[in-house]
Design a protein around this motif. Sequence first.
Motif, mmCIF file in Angstrom:
data_model
loop_
_atom_site.group_PDB
_atom_site.id
_atom_site.type_symbol
_atom_site.label_atom_id
_atom_site.label_comp_id
_atom_site.label_asym_id
_atom_site.label_seq_id
_atom_site.Cartn_x
_atom_site.Cartn_y
_atom_site.Cartn_z
ATOM 1 N N PRO A 44 0.788 -1.179 -0.083
ATOM 2 C CA PRO A 44 -0.033 -0.152 0.126
ATOM 3 C C PRO A 44 1.037 1.301 -0.171
ATOM 4 O O PRO A 44 0.479 2.412 -0.439
ATOM 5 C CB PRO A 44 -0.792 0.093 1.265
ATOM 6 C CG PRO A 44 -0.908 -1.592 1.749
ATOM 7 C CD PRO A 44 0.615 -2.080 0.905
ATOM 8 N N THR A 45 1.936 1.216 0.639
ATOM 9 C CA THR A 45 3.106 2.574 0.681
ATOM 10 C C THR A 45 3.247 2.776 -0.698
ATOM 11 O O THR A 45 3.499 3.920 -1.114
ATOM 12 C CB THR A 45 4.057 2.225 1.791
ATOM 13 O OG1 THR A 45 3.385 1.842 3.032
ATOM 14 C CG2 THR A 45 4.876 3.531 1.787
ATOM 15 N N ARG A 46 3.991 1.716 -1.315
ATOM 16 C CA ARG A 46 4.441 1.934 -2.596
ATOM 17 C C ARG A 46 3.591 2.180 -3.642
ATOM 18 O O ARG A 46 3.823 3.074 -4.619
ATOM 19 C CB ARG A 46 5.069 0.448 -3.037
ATOM 20 C CG ARG A 46 6.565 0.098 -2.221
ATOM 21 C CD ARG A 46 7.179 -1.101 -3.015
ATOM 22 N NE ARG A 46 6.256 -2.446 -3.126
ATOM 23 C CZ ARG A 46 6.253 -3.134 -2.371
ATOM 24 N NH1 ARG A 46 6.640 -3.269 -1.127
ATOM 25 N NH2 ARG A 46 5.490 -4.371 -2.549
ATOM 26 N N GLU A 47 2.329 1.808 -3.644
ATOM 27 C CA GLU A 47 1.184 1.906 -4.548
ATOM 28 C C GLU A 47 0.380 3.148 -4.363
ATOM 29 O O GLU A 47 0.009 3.902 -5.334
ATOM 30 C CB GLU A 47 0.182 0.777 -4.554
ATOM 31 C CG GLU A 47 0.727 -0.424 -4.857
ATOM 32 C CD GLU A 47 -0.359 -1.556 -4.644
ATOM 33 O OE1 GLU A 47 -1.367 -1.262 -4.019
ATOM 34 O OE2 GLU A 47 0.044 -2.845 -4.963
ATOM 35 N N HIS A 48 0.889 4.157 -3.485
ATOM 36 C CA HIS A 48 0.110 5.359 -3.126
ATOM 37 C C HIS A 48 1.506 6.468 -3.958
ATOM 38 O O HIS A 48 2.438 6.457 -3.592
ATOM 39 C CB HIS A 48 0.196 5.577 -1.547
ATOM 40 C CG HIS A 48 -0.243 7.016 -1.502
ATOM 41 N ND1 HIS A 48 -1.854 7.360 -1.722
ATOM 42 C CD2 HIS A 48 0.185 7.917 -0.617
ATOM 43 C CE1 HIS A 48 -2.091 8.327 -1.491
ATOM 44 N NE2 HIS A 48 -1.042 9.063 -0.734
ATOM 45 N N ASP A 49 0.650 7.355 -4.645
ATOM 46 C CA ASP A 49 1.023 8.156 -5.318
ATOM 47 C C ASP A 49 2.575 7.606 -6.265
ATOM 48 O O ASP A 49 2.322 6.496 -6.849
ATOM 49 C CB ASP A 49 1.608 9.546 -4.572
ATOM 50 C CG ASP A 49 0.284 10.255 -4.267
ATOM 51 O OD1 ASP A 49 -0.702 10.256 -4.947
ATOM 52 O OD2 ASP A 49 0.390 11.012 -3.243
ATOM 53 N N ASN A 50 3.316 8.589 -6.033
ATOM 54 C CA ASN A 50 4.912 7.862 -6.666
ATOM 55 C C ASN A 50 5.768 7.448 -5.695
ATOM 56 O O ASN A 50 7.108 7.564 -5.769
ATOM 57 C CB ASN A 50 5.620 8.798 -7.704
ATOM 58 C CG ASN A 50 5.767 10.134 -6.677
ATOM 59 O OD1 ASN A 50 5.298 10.456 -5.936
ATOM 60 N ND2 ASN A 50 6.793 11.014 -7.331
ATOM 61 N N ASN A 51 5.371 6.761 -4.756
ATOM 62 C CA ASN A 51 6.139 6.588 -3.496
ATOM 63 C C ASN A 51 7.230 5.290 -3.925
ATOM 64 O O ASN A 51 8.229 5.518 -3.358
ATOM 65 C CB ASN A 51 5.311 5.874 -2.347
ATOM 66 C CG ASN A 51 4.434 6.975 -1.501
ATOM 67 O OD1 ASN A 51 5.051 8.263 -1.864
ATOM 68 N ND2 ASN A 51 3.655 6.639 -0.492
ATOM 69 N N ALA A 52 7.081 4.514 -4.655
ATOM 70 C CA ALA A 52 7.938 3.461 -5.143
ATOM 71 C C ALA A 52 9.030 4.256 -5.878
ATOM 72 O O ALA A 52 10.253 3.684 -5.278
ATOM 73 C CB ALA A 52 7.239 2.640 -6.062
#
Length: 648
Positions: free
Chosen positions: A104-112
């Motif tokens: 979920p962290t990676r998939e939010h906005d451009n976090n990855a």
Amino acid sequence: MNSQSVLAGLFSRITVVLLFSVVGVLLSASFYTYLQDRKLQSVSLSALRMASWNLVRLGSEASALDRELSLLDRGVGEPAQVTLRYDVLWSRYDYLLTSKESAPTREHDNNAARLQDLFTRLQALEDPLTRRLAGDPTGWSDAMAAWHRQWQDVMQLVTDNFVGDETSRLMSSVEASRDRLAKLRILTLVALAVVFGYLALGMAFLRKQSKTDPVTGLPNSHYLHSLGGVDPRVSIITCAIQKYTLVLSEYGQEGATSLTQAFARKLQRELSSDDQLIQVSASEFVILLAPLEPEFVESSVYQLVSATRFDWRIGDSVWHASAVFGVAPPCAGKAGDWQIRYQQAHRALVQASEENQSYFIDGEALRRRILEERQIHAGLLSLFNEEPGALILRLVYQPIVSASDVNLVTGAEVLLRCEHESLGFIPPNRVVELCERYGLGEQLGCWLFSRVAAETRQLYSGLRYTGNLSINLNPAMLSMKLIGNVERLLLEPGIPAAALCMEITEDNAALEFGNINDVIEALHGLGITFALDDFGTGHSSLEYVRELKVDRLKIDRCFVEGIELDANKARFLASIVSMANQAFMKSVIEGVENESQWQQVESFGDVLVQGYYAHKPMSFNDYLALLLDAKTRWPAPDSVRGNAEAQV
């Protein structure tokens, strides 16, 4: 507007297309929403808490490393603590970039992308840090500057994700997605419920429609087959409009439909409320006739036959409509399988149609007749295939003589005789009719040609006989193929062409005159003559005399009966002979049975006579003996053309 038109509109093509289009749009919207919110569908509250905790730990661990690096930069830090904090932060990045829980962290906005950039920059710090811990301060100031920028970016990442309302917005997005999906599901379920209701109504409508003919409104074949049984006292009547396909080809579907409706109305007027009329096809009907005494069934059928003979008008044309009927009368005892009775009625209809009758009533006589025809048919097949069989065909000869001299034998009519091992004698015309019905007419003609040639060629090769042979042709033989068959089966075996006279009956001549005359002309060219047989038995005898290019006129026995007792009949027969003379035709008078009739015919002049008074039919050997008798005379070689008939 009646219920029929309302239902027809309800199930029109436009309604169906519109309804299924709405369902299609809802399903497409559901699928699109699913694709758009696929990421959010995987987010749960626990996952969000885990993502928040991971980012909080990332900020805390980055701050701890920053504190240890600052102490190291002042010369008071412990290298072991710096290394530990570096490794912990390195592990946190790796966890955030690869673990399932951090998705979920990676998939939010451009976090990855941001996490990957920060991890790369941390890895770049490893080399200068290692040198600094080893006592080499080269490049350390630049590394510390890069780290401070990285630490600020880490704090910004944490702030961007969890400072203010970002988390609540993420939660709201998840809830909104679920709400959208729920609403679409409800709409889709409602639409599907409407569709299923529509389909249920449609099935009920189609079930009703499937048992009703749309043209006449009568119960149809589906209804007929759904009947579980019929009272054995009920008569089952099948009927079919005659020449319906011809009406369809002449007047099209609209005209044929009009005839069907008119025919159905004629039937309904003759039936009572206790009777039932069922339409099984555009031209076929079934009537379930209420219980009647057996002796009244035939009169009821006759009324139906009469009622369905009418002049049907379409535009400027008039068509004489009629029908053929088959009847299964009431049966005693239990109902049994009514489908068998229906089959019996249909079989009676087919038999009536094949024999050109208005109706047949099923019964022992009809069943026996059908069984006999099957046996005769099987015998014919065996005969034509040159296999042993129960049917025997043979030829007999009835001499034809001159009216001026009973001893002047100008030829003989070759008659067909038929016998069956179990059925006994069979009328020749019945065999001929069966051959025509089952497509064996040409085979019968060829068999007859071969048999005539085998028996009579010795008359011409050895006896030098000057009499003639005529062959009565059935309809199947009246084609251009007749020419080849005559040459192959009669002329080549040795029968002179001048000795042949092919006879055409009035029934057979009810064909295309032009085509028949083409055949006649071709055989005339070979020297073969033609005769019109059974003159006077049809409705258009004079037309046949005028149109057909025949050489002889055979006058039916019906004009001979009673001429010795009635002068008017004698004068009428004389007028027919006179007409034939004026048309340059030779007259052959059939059925002369006594001396008084002979004397009357003798007074007509140069005519030929055939009948029991002169000679009865005889075997070929007896005919040969007659020709060899001293009293018998033959015609001069060129005085007579055509005089021995082979009747098929």
